[in-house]
Design a protein around this motif. Structure first.
Motif, PDB file in Angstrom:
ATOM      1  N   ARG A  93     -27.790 -14.994  69.923  1.00  0.00           N
ATOM      2  CA  ARG A  93     -27.800 -13.611  70.450  1.00  0.00           C
ATOM      3  C   ARG A  93     -28.894 -13.478  71.481  1.00  0.00           C
ATOM      4  O   ARG A  93     -29.663 -12.402  71.592  1.00  0.00           O
ATOM      5  N   ASP A  94     -28.645 -14.342  72.267  1.00  0.00           N
ATOM      6  CA  ASP A  94     -29.479 -14.578  73.507  1.00  0.00           C
ATOM      7  C   ASP A  94     -28.735 -14.102  74.760  1.00  0.00           C
ATOM      8  O   ASP A  94     -27.781 -15.298  75.083  1.00  0.00           O
ATOM      9  N   TRP A  95     -28.931 -13.168  75.518  1.00  0.00           N
ATOM     10  CA  TRP A  95     -27.930 -13.029  76.505  1.00  0.00           C
ATOM     11  C   TRP A  95     -28.183 -13.987  77.927  1.00  0.00           C
ATOM     12  O   TRP A  95     -27.237 -13.755  78.841  1.00  0.00           O
ATOM     13  N   ARG A  96     -29.213 -14.528  77.835  1.00  0.00           N
ATOM     14  CA  ARG A  96     -29.365 -15.538  78.844  1.00  0.00           C
ATOM     15  C   ARG A  96     -28.410 -16.538  79.024  1.00  0.00           C
ATOM     16  O   ARG A  96     -28.200 -16.814  80.114  1.00  0.00           O
ATOM     17  N   TYR A  97     -27.808 -16.978  77.835  1.00  0.00           N
ATOM     18  CA  TYR A  97     -26.681 -18.039  77.935  1.00  0.00           C
ATOM     19  C   TYR A  97     -25.515 -17.223  78.707  1.00  0.00           C
ATOM     20  O   TYR A  97     -24.948 -18.024  79.288  1.00  0.00           O
ATOM     21  N   LEU A  98     -25.079 -15.993  78.188  1.00  0.00           N
ATOM     22  CA  LEU A  98     -24.172 -15.415  79.076  1.00  0.00           C
ATOM     23  C   LEU A  98     -24.427 -15.272  80.581  1.00  0.00           C
ATOM     24  O   LEU A  98     -23.582 -15.584  81.371  1.00  0.00           O
ATOM     25  N   ALA A  99     -25.702 -14.962  81.014  1.00  0.00           N
ATOM     26  CA  ALA A  99     -25.945 -14.921  82.287  1.00  0.00           C
ATOM     27  C   ALA A  99     -25.909 -16.197  83.136  1.00  0.00           C
ATOM     28  O   ALA A  99     -25.586 -16.492  84.085  1.00  0.00           O
ATOM     29  N   ALA A 100     -26.395 -17.250  82.246  1.00  0.00           N
ATOM     30  CA  ALA A 100     -26.054 -18.654  82.897  1.00  0.00           C
ATOM     31  C   ALA A 100     -24.686 -19.133  83.025  1.00  0.00           C
ATOM     32  O   ALA A 100     -24.322 -19.634  83.912  1.00  0.00           O
ATOM     33  N   ALA A 101     -23.700 -18.674  82.130  1.00  0.00           N
ATOM     34  CA  ALA A 101     -22.451 -18.880  82.421  1.00  0.00           C
ATOM     35  C   ALA A 101     -21.777 -18.134  83.429  1.00  0.00           C
ATOM     36  O   ALA A 101     -20.945 -18.661  84.446  1.00  0.00           O
ATOM     37  N   VAL A 102     -22.063 -16.946  83.577  1.00  0.00           N
ATOM     38  CA  VAL A 102     -21.803 -16.176  84.605  1.00  0.00           C
ATOM     39  C   VAL A 102     -22.272 -16.627  86.188  1.00  0.00           C
ATOM     40  O   VAL A 102     -21.416 -16.883  86.919  1.00  0.00           O
ATOM     41  N   VAL A 103     -23.543 -17.061  86.400  1.00  0.00           N
ATOM     42  CA  VAL A 103     -23.965 -17.540  87.339  1.00  0.00           C
ATOM     43  C   VAL A 103     -23.331 -19.044  87.694  1.00  0.00           C
ATOM     44  O   VAL A 103     -23.065 -19.147  89.042  1.00  0.00           O
ATOM     45  N   SER A 104     -23.243 -19.777  86.713  1.00  0.00           N
ATOM     46  CA  SER A 104     -22.794 -20.997  86.869  1.00  0.00           C
ATOM     47  C   SER A 104     -21.268 -20.966  87.398  1.00  0.00           C
ATOM     48  O   SER A 104     -20.863 -21.528  88.737  1.00  0.00           O
ATOM     49  N   HIS A 105     -20.596 -20.157  86.763  1.00  0.00           N
ATOM     50  CA  HIS A 105     -18.854 -20.097  87.198  1.00  0.00           C
ATOM     51  C   HIS A 105     -18.863 -19.300  88.457  1.00  0.00           C
ATOM     52  O   HIS A 105     -18.228 -19.784  89.398  1.00  0.00           O
ATOM     53  N   THR A 106     -19.419 -18.289  88.625  1.00  0.00           N
ATOM     54  CA  THR A 106     -19.780 -17.751  89.934  1.00  0.00           C
ATOM     55  C   THR A 106     -20.063 -18.483  91.142  1.00  0.00           C
ATOM     56  O   THR A 106     -19.489 -18.498  92.391  1.00  0.00           O
ATOM     57  N   ALA A 107     -21.077 -19.450  91.082  1.00  0.00           N
ATOM     58  CA  ALA A 107     -21.595 -20.265  92.071  1.00  0.00           C
ATOM     59  C   ALA A 107     -20.589 -21.302  92.517  1.00  0.00           C
ATOM     60  O   ALA A 107     -20.320 -21.573  93.658  1.00  0.00           O
ATOM     61  N   ILE A 108     -19.877 -21.697  91.474  1.00  0.00           N
ATOM     62  CA  ILE A 108     -18.802 -22.825  91.883  1.00  0.00           C
ATOM     63  C   ILE A 108     -17.586 -22.052  92.446  1.00  0.00           C
ATOM     64  O   ILE A 108     -17.330 -22.649  93.718  1.00  0.00           O
TER      65      ILE A 108
END
Length: 232
Positions: free
Chosen positions: A167-182
């Motif tokens: 229940r930690d939204w930082r993992y969602l943010a990490a996924a979005v940032v990683s996917h978006t960056a690529i």
């Protein structure tokens, strides 16, 4: 024919092997949910979202004509963010066994569906139909790209599993940032590089992204709570 055997192995043989492994590991539902997520993302996000936005906004049409590079990056970013939100919803609502293996097979299902649709089907068509041009080197390069994308999907799915379980939204943010960056990097490269070097640069980005996210998936296995009996 150089290039075609590798493309067939990666785009057709590998997806069915992974599905067979998921059956043996009793993770076929997770694999099939990954396939479903890819289909939903393809129908809703990739095919209809750009046309829907362009149809509703004259300003976006102007941006597309005047600033194609910026527009490509923005559409890629929006698609990546929407894709990760879709992944979160499907995994949270429909994935019953929220374990590390389930997340891995979920991502493998997404990647397998994508490589089968984008590479496998066209490659088979090129082999069986003389009227379809055969470009084995291109098929080989694209299949390697899709293999890296499959590795990315696995890593992103494990990140989403962490978001749900902790229940930690930082993992969602990490996924979005990683996917978006690529996605944005790959989308921007054709506008700043010579065509002769674009393919190598794009493959480099996908290989780096795939290795980093797959590496995270491997390392995170020890960090995820193993107290659940449904782990293996």
């Amino acid at each position: 024919m150089a290039g075609m055997p590798e493309a067939i192995i990666i785009s057709i043989v590998l997806p069915f092997v992974l599905f067979g492994i998921s059956i043996g590991r009793r993770r076929a539902p997770a694999f099939l949910l990954g396939v479903l997520t890819y289909v939903l993302g393809l129908l809703v996000i990739r095919l209809h979202l750009p046309d829907h936005l362009l149809g509703r906004s004259r300003m976006l049409e102007i941006w597309q004509m005047r600033h194609p590079a910026v527009f490509s990056v923005l559409i890629g970013s929006a698609g990546a963010a929407a894709g990760e939100l879709l992944r979160l919803l499907v995994m949270f609502i429909l994935l019953k066994r929220k374990t590390w293996q389930s997340a891995v097979f979920f991502g493998a299902g997404q990647g397998s569906a994508e490589v089968l649709v984008l590479v496998g089907v066209p490659a088979v068509g090129a082999l069986v139909s003389p009227s379809i041009p055969q470009h084995p080197d291109v098929y080989a390069a694209v299949s390697i790209e899709q293999l890296c994308i499959m590795m990315m999907q696995i890593g992103l799915s494990v990140l989403m599993l962490q978001c749900i379980r902790r229940r930690d939204w930082r993992y969602l943010a990490a996924a979005v940032v990683s996917h978006t960056a690529i996605v944005t990097t790959v989308g921007f490269l054709p506008f700043i590089m010579h065509p002769a070097h674009q393919l190598a640069a794009i493959l480099t980005v996908f290989i780096a992204g795939g290795l980093l996210l797959a590496g995270y998936a491997v390392v995170s296995k020890k960090k995820i709570d193993t107290s659940n009996r449904d782990w293996f």
